[in-house]
Design a protein around this motif. Structure first.
Motif, PDB file in Angstrom:
ATOM      1  N   ILE A   1      20.656  89.383 140.121  1.00 51.35           N
ATOM      2  CA  ILE A   1      19.852  90.545 140.498  1.00 51.35           C
ATOM      3  C   ILE A   1      18.407  90.259 140.117  1.00 51.35           C
ATOM      4  CG2 ILE A   1      19.415  92.993 140.026  1.00 51.35           C
ATOM      5  CD1 ILE A   1      22.447  93.251 139.466  1.00 51.35           C
ATOM      6  N   ASP A   2      17.525  90.282 141.097  1.00 51.16           N
ATOM      7  CA  ASP A   2      16.099  90.037 140.864  1.00 51.16           C
ATOM      8  C   ASP A   2      15.862  88.725 140.123  1.00 51.16           C
ATOM      9  OD1 ASP A   2      15.386  92.415 142.132  1.00 51.16           O
ATOM     10  OD2 ASP A   2      15.512  93.582 140.288  1.00 51.16           O
ATOM     11  N   GLY A   3      16.534  87.686 140.589  1.00 50.89           N
ATOM     12  CA  GLY A   3      16.300  86.358 140.038  1.00 50.89           C
ATOM     13  C   GLY A   3      17.036  86.046 138.758  1.00 50.89           C
ATOM     14  N   GLY A   4      17.977  86.895 138.338  1.00 51.01           N
ATOM     15  CA  GLY A   4      18.713  86.643 137.106  1.00 51.01           C
ATOM     16  C   GLY A   4      19.587  85.406 137.201  1.00 51.01           C
ATOM     17  N   TYR A   5      19.675  84.653 136.122  1.00 46.85           N
ATOM     18  CA  TYR A   5      20.546  83.472 136.082  1.00 46.85           C
ATOM     19  C   TYR A   5      20.913  83.176 134.629  1.00 46.85           C
ATOM     20  CZ  TYR A   5      16.555  80.588 134.525  1.00 46.85           C
ATOM     21  OH  TYR A   5      15.504  80.064 133.814  1.00 46.85           O
ATOM     22  N   ALA A   6      21.973  82.412 134.448  1.00 43.96           N
ATOM     23  CA  ALA A   6      22.439  82.093 133.099  1.00 43.96           C
ATOM     24  C   ALA A   6      21.566  80.966 132.541  1.00 43.96           C
ATOM     25  CB  ALA A   6      23.908  81.695 133.124  1.00 43.96           C
ATOM     26  N   GLN A   7      20.427  81.346 132.023  1.00 46.42           N
ATOM     27  CA  GLN A   7      19.447  80.362 131.578  1.00 46.42           C
ATOM     28  C   GLN A   7      19.974  79.561 130.381  1.00 46.42           C
ATOM     29  OE1 GLN A   7      17.468  80.267 128.606  1.00 46.42           O
ATOM     30  NE2 GLN A   7      18.400  82.069 127.653  1.00 46.42           N
ATOM     31  N   THR A   8      19.528  78.313 130.279  1.00 44.33           N
ATOM     32  CA  THR A   8      19.898  77.459 129.139  1.00 44.33           C
ATOM     33  C   THR A   8      18.654  76.923 128.435  1.00 44.33           C
ATOM     34  OG1 THR A   8      20.076  75.544 130.622  1.00 44.33           O
ATOM     35  CG2 THR A   8      22.115  76.782 130.152  1.00 44.33           C
ATOM     36  N   GLU A   9      17.466  77.361 128.878  1.00 46.00           N
ATOM     37  CA  GLU A   9      16.241  76.872 128.252  1.00 46.00           C
ATOM     38  C   GLU A   9      16.139  77.306 126.792  1.00 46.00           C
ATOM     39  OE1 GLU A   9      14.736  78.072 132.421  1.00 46.00           O
ATOM     40  OE2 GLU A   9      16.589  78.235 131.291  1.00 46.00           O
ATOM     41  N   TYR A  10      16.616  78.516 126.515  1.00 50.06           N
ATOM     42  CA  TYR A  10      16.576  79.050 125.162  1.00 50.06           C
ATOM     43  C   TYR A  10      18.004  79.304 124.702  1.00 50.06           C
ATOM     44  CZ  TYR A  10      11.722  79.916 126.452  1.00 50.06           C
ATOM     45  OH  TYR A  10      10.426  79.772 126.877  1.00 50.06           O
ATOM     46  N   GLN A  11      18.353  78.766 123.543  1.00 47.33           N
ATOM     47  CA  GLN A  11      19.704  78.933 123.028  1.00 47.33           C
ATOM     48  C   GLN A  11      19.659  79.375 121.574  1.00 47.33           C
ATOM     49  OE1 GLN A  11      22.434  75.710 123.922  1.00 47.33           O
ATOM     50  NE2 GLN A  11      21.441  75.286 125.896  1.00 47.33           N
ATOM     51  N   GLY A  12      20.791  79.831 121.095  1.00 47.91           N
ATOM     52  CA  GLY A  12      20.896  80.369 119.750  1.00 47.91           C
ATOM     53  C   GLY A  12      21.543  81.736 119.813  1.00 47.91           C
ATOM     54  N   PHE A  13      21.879  82.292 118.671  1.00 51.03           N
ATOM     55  CA  PHE A  13      22.576  83.578 118.643  1.00 51.03           C
ATOM     56  C   PHE A  13      21.791  84.661 119.362  1.00 51.03           C
ATOM     57  CE2 PHE A  13      23.671  87.700 116.876  1.00 51.03           C
ATOM     58  CZ  PHE A  13      25.058  87.678 116.960  1.00 51.03           C
ATOM     59  N   ASP A  14      20.468  84.698 119.181  1.00 51.92           N
ATOM     60  CA  ASP A  14      19.655  85.751 119.784  1.00 51.92           C
ATOM     61  C   ASP A  14      19.652  85.695 121.301  1.00 51.92           C
ATOM     62  OD1 ASP A  14      19.015  86.822 117.360  1.00 51.92           O
ATOM     63  OD2 ASP A  14      17.047  85.865 117.209  1.00 51.92           O
ATOM     64  N   TYR A  15      19.961  84.545 121.875  1.00 53.27           N
ATOM     65  CA  TYR A  15      19.974  84.401 123.325  1.00 53.27           C
ATOM     66  C   TYR A  15      21.383  84.354 123.910  1.00 53.27           C
ATOM     67  CZ  TYR A  15      14.984  83.384 123.042  1.00 53.27           C
ATOM     68  OH  TYR A  15      13.634  83.477 122.824  1.00 53.27           O
ATOM     69  N   ASN A  16      22.348  83.849 123.149  1.00 52.63           N
ATOM     70  CA  ASN A  16      23.698  83.657 123.687  1.00 52.63           C
ATOM     71  C   ASN A  16      24.741  84.578 123.071  1.00 52.63           C
ATOM     72  OD1 ASN A  16      22.713  80.308 123.346  1.00 52.63           O
ATOM     73  ND2 ASN A  16      22.888  81.304 125.341  1.00 52.63           N
ATOM     74  N   GLY A  17      24.435  85.182 121.915  1.00 50.88           N
ATOM     75  CA  GLY A  17      25.455  85.948 121.202  1.00 50.88           C
ATOM     76  C   GLY A  17      25.996  87.117 121.998  1.00 50.88           C
ATOM     77  N   GLU A  18      25.119  87.915 122.621  1.00 51.89           N
ATOM     78  CA  GLU A  18      25.558  89.097 123.357  1.00 51.89           C
ATOM     79  C   GLU A  18      26.441  88.736 124.540  1.00 51.89           C
ATOM     80  OE1 GLU A  18      26.560  92.337 123.796  1.00 51.89           O
ATOM     81  OE2 GLU A  18      24.580  92.885 123.011  1.00 51.89           O
ATOM     82  N   SER A  19      25.963  87.884 125.395  1.00 47.52           N
ATOM     83  CA  SER A  19      26.685  87.562 126.623  1.00 47.52           C
ATOM     84  C   SER A  19      27.962  86.784 126.331  1.00 47.52           C
ATOM     85  CB  SER A  19      25.775  86.768 127.568  1.00 47.52           C
ATOM     86  OG  SER A  19      26.332  86.691 128.852  1.00 47.52           O
ATOM     87  N   ASP A  20      27.916  85.853 125.369  1.00 44.54           N
ATOM     88  CA  ASP A  20      29.136  85.139 124.969  1.00 44.54           C
ATOM     89  C   ASP A  20      30.210  86.121 124.511  1.00 44.54           C
ATOM     90  OD1 ASP A  20      28.390  82.524 125.552  1.00 44.54           O
ATOM     91  OD2 ASP A  20      27.752  82.047 123.510  1.00 44.54           O
ATOM     92  N   LEU A  21      29.815  87.047 123.651  1.00 45.21           N
ATOM     93  CA  LEU A  21      30.744  88.062 123.136  1.00 45.21           C
ATOM     94  C   LEU A  21      31.345  88.881 124.273  1.00 45.21           C
ATOM     95  CD1 LEU A  21      31.896  90.209 121.127  1.00 45.21           C
ATOM     96  CD2 LEU A  21      29.613  91.232 121.136  1.00 45.21           C
TER      97      LEU A  21
END
Length: 637
Positions: free
Chosen positions: A285-305
């Protein structure tokens, strides 16, 4: 208590127009602001020749009855239960009538505005006019000023404005006018907006205590480590889906939050073998994608969970949709997502707020250059969102407009779940309200969340398996790392469906706090509606397992359970459950949730509210018992 800073008035006469003007009805005050928001100051009159993009939000037809329409198809005793509307029926029912367009247009033309300058939106939701400040002031009987913020940002506004009496019934509000539209987050001058929702640390976000350093033996250690088997046992979720082709379940994520497929597979290998090789169906939606440029709990914790537990509990047989909203530059707000799943919302009540919601195409370097998503996405039957604002982050008009959209989705048979917050009676990051409506760390007034306080969503709080207890013993309100968000809205009235339950709580277990620190009127929306476990989740994040906490856990778990209830109904030819609140609060469903009677939700220098038998503003009606709920829901039409 109403901590926001303006009020709507529709009955104070302003006087007659002069004889030299077109023959129109007397002017009356339409809106007036009672104070200037903290951090702002009036600097000067706006230049008379400057151009203002005036927007008149037209009243929606029948919008005052939207709650009744929704109740009619959502209460188990209604003969229309489950008779959900089509998207076209919804759009048609609430579109402004031709008489509203004519009333405003004729008034503008009669006031000297050339007809060719007046634009009407395709859905008749708003009328736009580029006017000089001088013209706008004459039309609205007001004065426009430039306001400056301590951060250096300017804003155009007036103190009050007026409309002819015969025009007033056709106009919700006018922009720009008295609203400051939450252009700043009002947190000690820190800039922010509704589209900040996906940024690390903003709004409702899960918390972690770090890496899991021991092997988890599952059911025997659920007081320390929550895994899928703990949740299936807690909530009696033993079910194999049968109607997966007819069913749908989605979670919403906001860029830059993103899941890692490698984490999903690591989790699958340990706890969910039927997810090996599987991935969510991602809708951009509006260019959203599963980005991998930034990683770590603050970027992956919510969606992984969200995906690891949501996908596991509905099993690998059920496709789960990931709605990924916003590009890496602009991001997205809840409104941007709602635009995508309901095209009529793009211009509803004046359209999106440019100061809050992202605009596409995004011409910034690296921005998404495609058109704004409007009605491009088919909504799933159950949609879970583990993000949220504080009510006070947004103006009441902004929140009320969005809340009406959730009602429209409910009419279409969609179940909307939102996390209730992780800071008890305080707002995100433990901010509380001050008497002037600002939010600070040392505030004393309870600070409810949004959209959880909207009466047309299902708000989900958090529970825990108590230390040294088992999954076969009652849970309590979550008091590890986070506290279940809950309380009473400052914006929304109490819906009819929860009146009996909330009245019982307030009468039998009245909170012992001064009336000036919480909404003690007994007439406001109480939240959450339900709860689910929110402590000690084992989640694969960036290649290792971490312990995660939050109502971010509770919402997707509840969504998965309701998705399986939908499966059972769809398998026998019945409709999805849609908006569940009138059903779950009804006497027919009494006792079908696991009542939570221990624990509180501290915040704002207090112990918060107490849990109690029945509904309470900590854990709602309690946690779901799938076996009991599915049996009862199968008896409904």
């Amino acid at each position: 208590m109403r901590p926001f800073f303006f009020t709507l008035v529709a009955s104070i006469s302003y006087g007659l127009l002069t004889a030299a003007e077109p023959l129109l009805s007397p002017y009356s005050l339409h809106e007036k602001r009672t104070s200037i928001p903290a951090g702002w100051s009036r600097s000067r009159r706006h230049e008379a020749t400057s151009i203002l993009p005036l927007r008149f939000a037209l009243k929606q037809s029948n919008i005052e009855d939207i709650g009744s329409y929704l109740y009619d198809i959502s209460h188990p005793n209604s003969p229309n239960y489950g008779n959900h509307w089509s998207a076209g029926e919804v759009a048609s029912k609430f579109a402004p009538g031709d008489e509203s367009v004519s009333a405003v247009r004729d008034w503008l033309v009669g006031s000297g505005i050339e007809a060719e300058r007046i634009r009407v939106s395709p859905t008749k939701g708003w009328i736009q006019l580029n006017a000089t400040v001088e013209e706008a002031e004459q039309l609205l009987r007001t004065e426009y000023h430039v306001y400056s913020h301590q951060t250096g940002q300017d804003h155009i506004a007036c103190d009050a404005y007026h409309l002819p009496a015969h025009v007033q019934p056709h106009v919700d509000f006018v922009l720009p006018s008295v609203h400051f539209d939450a252009k700043l987050s009002r947190r000690s001058g820190v800039e922010g907006s509704a589209r900040e929702v996906g940024q690390p640390g903003y709004g409702i976000t899960p918390k972690t205590t770090g890496r899991v350093s021991t092997e988890v033996t599952e059911l025997e250690q659920c007081d320390e480590y929550i895994t899928p088997i703990c949740l299936r046992t807690l909530y009696s979720l033993e079910y194999v889906p049968l109607a997966t082709e007819k069913n749908s379940f989605a979670v919403v994520e906001y860029t830059p939050q993103a899941y890692l497929q490698s984490d999903l597979q690591l989790f699958a290998q340990n706890y969910s073998q039927d997810l090996i090789g599987k991935e969510p169906y991602m809708v951009s939606i509006d260019g959203g994608y599963a980005q991998t440029e930034y990683q770590g709990f603050d970027y992956n914790g919510e969606s992984d969970l969200d995906l690891q537990y949501g996908m596991t509990l509905v099993t690998g047989k059920q496709q789960v949709t990931l709605y990924q909203a916003g590009d890496m530059v602009e991001g997205a707000s809840f409104n941007n997502f709602l635009d995508a799943i309901d095209g009529s919302y793009c211009t509803f009540e004046g359209g999106d707020d440019y100061s809050q919601d992202s605009e596409y195409p995004d011409t910034e370097p690296g921005g998404y250059l495609g058109p704004q998503a409007c009605g491009t996405v088919t909504p799933a039957y159950v949609i879970s969102t583990s993000y949220g604002y504080d009510e006070a982050d947004l103006t009441p008009f902004y929140a009320e407009r969005q809340c009406a959209e959730y009602a429209k989705l409910g009419l279409m048979g969609i179940t909307i779940l939102y996390s209730s917050g992780d800071d008890g009676v305080a707002g995100n990051d433990d901010y509380c309200l001050n008497p002037n409506g600002t939010q600070t760390a040392d505030g004393k007034i309870f600070n409810p969340s949004f959209p959880g306080t909207c009466p047309y969503v299902t708000s989900v709080g958090a529970t825990q398996v108590n230390p040294n207890s088992t999954v076969f013993e009652p849970e309590s309100a979550c008091e590890q790392v986070i506290y279940s968000g809950g309380g009473f809205s400052n914006y929304f009235a109490m819906p009819e469906y929860q009146k009996e339950a909330v009245d019982y709580y307030l009468t039998t277990y009245p909170p012992q706090y001064p009336a000036d620190i919480w909404n003690s009127t007994g007439m406001s929306r109480g939240f959450p509606d339900i709860a689910a476990n929110g402590a000690n989740y084992v989640v694969a994040i960036d290649g290792e397992f971490e312990l995660v906490y939050g109502t971010s856990c509770s919402s997707p778990v509840s969504g998965a359970i309701f998705t399986m209830i939908n499966d059972a109904r769809l398998a026998v030819g019945k409709s999805p459950i849609g908006f569940i609140n009138p059903t779950i609060y009804s006497s027919e469903f009494a006792g079908l949730f696991n009542d939570i009677t221990t624990g509180t939700n501290p915040g704002c220098g207090t112990a918060g509210y107490n849990t109690a038998p029945g509904w309470d503003p900590v854990t709602g009606l309690g946690t779901p018992n799938f076996a009991k709920l599915v049996e009862k829901w199968l008896t409904l039409p």
